[in-house]
Enzyme design. Structure first.
Site, PDB file in Angstrom:
ATOM      1  N   ASN A   9       6.788 -33.010  25.546  1.00 20.73           N
ATOM      2  CA  ASN A   9       7.656 -31.834  25.550  1.00 20.73           C
ATOM      3  C   ASN A   9       8.926 -32.227  26.295  1.00 20.73           C
ATOM      4  OD1 ASN A   9       8.936 -29.400  25.832  1.00 20.73           O
ATOM      5  ND2 ASN A   9       7.502 -28.560  27.326  1.00 20.73           N
ATOM      6  N   TRP A  10       9.969 -32.463  25.525  1.00 21.35           N
ATOM      7  CA  TRP A  10      11.232 -32.905  26.149  1.00 21.35           C
ATOM      8  C   TRP A  10      11.919 -31.782  26.914  1.00 21.35           C
ATOM      9  CZ3 TRP A  10      14.585 -36.414  22.432  1.00 21.35           C
ATOM     10  CH2 TRP A  10      13.864 -37.579  22.143  1.00 21.35           C
ATOM     11  N   LYS A  11      11.490 -30.547  26.705  1.00 24.16           N
ATOM     12  CA  LYS A  11      12.180 -29.389  27.285  1.00 24.16           C
ATOM     13  C   LYS A  11      13.672 -29.481  26.920  1.00 24.16           C
ATOM     14  CE  LYS A  11       8.898 -29.412  31.033  1.00 24.16           C
ATOM     15  NZ  LYS A  11       8.404 -28.620  32.114  1.00 24.16           N
ATOM     16  N   HIS A  93       4.547 -21.567  25.848  1.00 25.00           N
ATOM     17  CA  HIS A  93       4.748 -22.414  27.035  1.00 25.00           C
ATOM     18  C   HIS A  93       5.068 -21.507  28.221  1.00 25.00           C
ATOM     19  CE1 HIS A  93       6.460 -25.310  29.816  1.00 25.00           C
ATOM     20  NE2 HIS A  93       5.815 -26.246  29.132  1.00 25.00           N
ATOM     21  N   GLU A  95       7.156 -21.656  30.482  1.00 21.63           N
ATOM     22  CA  GLU A  95       8.585 -21.385  30.717  1.00 21.63           C
ATOM     23  C   GLU A  95       9.099 -20.315  29.760  1.00 21.63           C
ATOM     24  OE1 GLU A  95       9.866 -25.497  30.587  1.00 21.63           O
ATOM     25  OE2 GLU A  95       8.663 -25.858  32.378  1.00 21.63           O
ATOM     26  N   GLU A 165      -2.338 -25.494  30.616  1.00 24.01           N
ATOM     27  CA  GLU A 165      -1.289 -25.945  31.524  1.00 24.01           C
ATOM     28  C   GLU A 165      -1.222 -25.009  32.729  1.00 24.01           C
ATOM     29  OE1 GLU A 165       1.797 -28.553  29.497  1.00 24.01           O
ATOM     30  OE2 GLU A 165       2.473 -26.514  29.186  1.00 24.01           O
ATOM     31  N   GLY A 171       5.649 -29.753  36.114  1.00 25.45           N
ATOM     32  CA  GLY A 171       6.908 -30.236  36.690  1.00 25.45           C
ATOM     33  C   GLY A 171       6.914 -30.274  38.211  1.00 25.45           C
ATOM     34  N   SER A 210       2.043 -32.359  35.061  1.00 21.04           N
ATOM     35  CA  SER A 210       2.274 -33.568  35.853  1.00 21.04           C
ATOM     36  C   SER A 210       1.337 -34.716  35.494  1.00 21.04           C
ATOM     37  CB  SER A 210       2.202 -33.245  37.344  1.00 21.04           C
ATOM     38  OG  SER A 210       3.215 -32.311  37.692  1.00 21.04           O
ATOM     39  N   GLY A 231       5.331 -33.410  29.915  1.00 20.05           N
ATOM     40  CA  GLY A 231       6.734 -33.036  30.084  1.00 20.05           C
ATOM     41  C   GLY A 231       7.553 -34.206  30.578  1.00 20.05           C
ATOM     42  N   GLY A 232       7.784 -34.260  31.886  1.00 26.25           N
ATOM     43  CA  GLY A 232       8.678 -35.257  32.476  1.00 26.25           C
ATOM     44  C   GLY A 232       8.413 -36.684  32.013  1.00 26.25           C
TER      45      GLY A 232
HETATM   46  C1  PEP Z   1       5.229 -29.330  30.238  1.00 23.69           C
HETATM   47  O1  PEP Z   1       6.439 -29.220  30.171  1.00 23.69           O
HETATM   48  O2  PEP Z   1       4.518 -28.739  29.412  1.00 23.69           O
HETATM   49  C2  PEP Z   1       4.648 -30.157  31.283  1.00 23.69           C
HETATM   50  C3  PEP Z   1       3.349 -30.295  31.343  1.00 23.69           C
HETATM   51  O3  PEP Z   1       5.531 -30.761  32.140  1.00 23.69           O
HETATM   52  P1  PEP Z   1       5.208 -31.908  33.233  1.00 23.69           P
HETATM   53  O4  PEP Z   1       4.369 -32.959  32.549  1.00 23.69           O
HETATM   54  O5  PEP Z   1       6.531 -32.418  33.657  1.00 23.69           O
HETATM   55  O6  PEP Z   1       4.438 -31.246  34.329  1.00 23.69           O
END
Ligand code: PEP
Length: 247
Positions: A9-11, A93, A95, A165, A171, A210, A231-232
């Site tokens: 997930n590049w966000k 998600h 967010e 999640e 994040g 994470s 994500g990251g």
């Molecule tokens: C996400 O954006 O769904 C996510 C899990 O981010 P991260 O891996 O950065 O925690």
């Protein structure tokens, strides 16, 4: 045995110039047994398709309108995502739920809209830190699942993915322990067993929050964890590929 899936997930990250190397590196380096996908910002879907078409790496969107078409300025429909070859789309998600007011009912409508055009929705569920500390993780996750089950029915989940999640782990660098994650994944699968043992057994349930190369293998080794939503670490080809190999 369920095939695992590692989805990035590049966000809201990326640039036309910067994405190219990342997409090419993921395409050329994807050697794991697991399925692999990247969910990119809408403007980069054409670029993702151009680079990834014909490769092992699928692509998708990060959200979808609950409407098929019409006067909904700023929205993107499922058929538009399908036009760009998307296989997946994230729905619900955290967010989107917390910053953009996606209620359980809206998430359920988006899930249905995605399925209707042949996309595979990745339904994200998870509790906040306050909810975990209040001991209501199970109730929150079950409520989020039930909204979608009531709207689309259990059979829809033969064409969908669930991602657990925990909001406090997204994040933040704070990962759920493998045991904490497995406990909720087992609860999610059990919720489906009560409607259909067959759907429950085949359902891919991803963990997100994470995930890094250093913790992926242990997380993915849990009985009910079928890969990850990343994500990251999906923005760094080397890390994303290491996580993919760990699945
Ligand atoms: C996400 O954006 O769904 C996510 C899990 O981010 P991260 O891996 O950065 O925690």
């Amino acid at each position: 045995m369920r095939t695992k899936l590692v989805a990035g997930n590049w966000k809201m990250h990326g640039s036309l110039a910067g994405n190219l190397g990342l997409l090419q590196a993921v395409r050329d380096g994807a050697r794991g047994q697991a399925e692999i996908a990247v969910c990119v910002p809408y403007p980069y879907l054409a670029q993702a398709r151009a680079v990834l078409d014909g490769s092992k790496v699928a692509w998708g969107g990060q959200d979808v309108s609950e409407h098929a078409q019409g006067a909904y300025t700023g929205e993107v429909s499922g058929s538009m995502l399908a036009d760009f070859g998307c296989r997946y789309v994230l729905v619900g998600h955290s967010e989107r739920r917390s910053f953009y007011g996606d209620t359980d009912a809206v998430v359920a409508a988006k899930f249905a809209a995605a399925l209707k055009v042949g996309l595979t929705p990745v339904l994200c569920v998870g509790e906040t830190l306050a909810e975990r500390e209040a001991g209501i993780t199970g109730a929150v996750v079950t409520r989020q699942l039930d909204a979608v089950l009531a709207n689309s029915g259990v059979a829809a989940f033969s064409r969908a993915v669930v991602a657990y999640e925990p909001v406090w782990a997204i994040g933040t660098g704070r990962t759920a322990s493998p045991a904490q994650a497995q406990e909720v994944h087992a609860l999610i699968r059990a919720r489906f067993v009560s409607d259909s043992a067959e759907i429950a057994a085949g359902l891919q349930i991803l963990y997100g929050g994470s995930v890094k190369p250093g913790n992926a293998r242990e997380l993915f080794g849990q009985a009910d964890i079928d890969g990850g939503l990343i994500g990251g670490a999906s923005l760094v080809a080397e890390d994303f590929l290491a996580i993919h190999v760990a699945a």
